[in-house]
Design a protein around this motif. Structure first.
Motif, PDB file in Angstrom:
ATOM      1  N   LEU A  41       0.808  -1.221   0.000  1.00 15.97           N
ATOM      2  CA  LEU A  41       0.000   0.000   0.000  1.00 15.97           C
ATOM      3  C   LEU A  41       0.844   1.276   0.000  1.00 15.97           C
ATOM      4  N   HIS A  42       2.160   1.123  -0.009  1.00 10.63           N
ATOM      5  CA  HIS A  42       3.029   2.307  -0.116  1.00 10.63           C
ATOM      6  C   HIS A  42       2.840   2.943  -1.486  1.00 10.63           C
ATOM      7  N   PRO A  43       2.748   4.279  -1.545  1.00  6.74           N
ATOM      8  CA  PRO A  43       2.722   4.925  -2.860  1.00  6.74           C
ATOM      9  C   PRO A  43       4.080   4.736  -3.547  1.00  6.74           C
ATOM     10  N   ASP A  58       7.767  11.228   8.821  1.00  4.45           N
ATOM     11  CA  ASP A  58       6.424  11.062   9.375  1.00  4.45           C
ATOM     12  C   ASP A  58       5.374  11.486   8.360  1.00  4.45           C
ATOM     13  N   ALA A  59       5.593  12.600   7.683  1.00  2.00           N
ATOM     14  CA  ALA A  59       4.622  13.106   6.705  1.00  2.00           C
ATOM     15  C   ALA A  59       4.426  12.120   5.558  1.00  2.00           C
ATOM     16  N   LEU A  60       5.506  11.484   5.106  1.00  2.00           N
ATOM     17  CA  LEU A  60       5.386  10.520   4.013  1.00  2.00           C
ATOM     18  C   LEU A  60       4.667   9.250   4.440  1.00  2.00           C
ATOM     19  N   ARG A  61       4.663   8.972   5.725  1.00  2.00           N
ATOM     20  CA  ARG A  61       3.987   7.767   6.219  1.00  2.00           C
ATOM     21  C   ARG A  61       2.481   7.976   6.416  1.00  2.00           C
ATOM     22  N   LEU A  65      -0.263   5.003   6.202  1.00  2.00           N
ATOM     23  CA  LEU A  65      -0.945   4.513   7.402  1.00  2.00           C
ATOM     24  C   LEU A  65      -2.457   4.594   7.238  1.00  2.00           C
ATOM     25  N   ASP A  66      -2.930   5.674   6.635  1.00  2.00           N
ATOM     26  CA  ASP A  66      -4.373   5.817   6.403  1.00  2.00           C
ATOM     27  C   ASP A  66      -4.883   4.738   5.452  1.00  2.00           C
ATOM     28  N   ALA A  67      -4.116   4.402   4.426  1.00  2.00           N
ATOM     29  CA  ALA A  67      -4.530   3.354   3.483  1.00  2.00           C
ATOM     30  C   ALA A  67      -4.663   2.011   4.209  1.00  2.00           C
ATOM     31  N   SER A  98      -5.156   3.072  15.013  1.00  2.00           N
ATOM     32  CA  SER A  98      -6.247   2.723  15.936  1.00  2.00           C
ATOM     33  C   SER A  98      -7.480   3.603  15.757  1.00  2.00           C
ATOM     34  N   ARG A  99      -7.316   4.778  15.180  1.00  2.00           N
ATOM     35  CA  ARG A  99      -8.490   5.632  14.919  1.00  2.00           C
ATOM     36  C   ARG A  99      -9.459   4.964  13.947  1.00  2.00           C
ATOM     37  N   PHE A 100      -8.937   4.105  13.081  1.00  2.00           N
ATOM     38  CA  PHE A 100      -9.787   3.416  12.109  1.00  2.00           C
ATOM     39  C   PHE A 100     -10.526   2.240  12.738  1.00  2.00           C
TER      40      PHE A 100
END
Length: 167
Positions: A41-43, A58-61, A65-67, A98-100
């Motif tokens: 799922l990495h772009p 962190d920004a690139l992750r 992480l959302d995907a 964990s928010r998902f």
């Protein structure tokens, strides 16, 4: 270990080379769960960056992480258990995942630097070079006592790890 058997979602986490994919695939099969391979799922930009030996920020992750979180949430919403392989190296990353699905449990495969380096150096056809192992350990924040996480010895065989979880 009981949390792992009853959790709707499990994220198998740890540094590169700890066995996330092997353990995750076997665990998903044993539990009749959907398996989500985080590396897939990495772009393309992230894959290219890591292949060049550059660690992710962190920004690139965030999108990655959302995907993963979205795939986990979709499985759980479809009344399926989910097992995802994702490094989830920092607490902030685990919190984001964990928010998902708030009931996610993290299975931390703990290994030492030498084992990680040897395993990554011996992998064939993977974008992550062994030169990034040290950056993985530099980023790693082991799960704290107040997190929904179980730590296991990642140098054990997949069968030994599974036996401790599903038996």
């Amino acid at each position: 270990m009981n949390d792992l058997r009853t959790a709707p979602a499990i994220v198998v986490m740890g540094v590169a080379g700890c066995g996330k994919t092997a353990v995750g695939e076997a665990l998903a099969k044993a539990l009749g769960a959907d398996f989500i391979e985080g590396d897939r799922l990495h772009p393309p930009e992230n894959v290219a960056r890591m292949a060049r030996g550059e660690p992710l920020t962190d920004a690139l992750r965030e999108g990655w992480l959302d995907a993963i979180g979205e795939r986990v949430a979709a499985s759980v919403a479809g009344k399926r258990k989910a097992v995802a392989a994702c490094s989830a190296l920092k607490r902030a990353y685990r919190d984001r995942l964990s928010r998902f699905c708030p009931d996610t449990v993290f299975l931390y495969l703990k290994i030492d630097r030498e084992t990680a380096w040897r395993r990554v150096a011996n992998r064939k056809g993977h974008f992550m070079p062994a030169s990034l192992v040290d950056s993985q350990f530099a980023t790693l924040e082991e799960p704290a006592a107040d997190e929904r996480a179980v730590t296991v010895d990642g140098t054990r065989s997949v069968a030994q790890i599974l036996k401790g979880i599903v038996s």
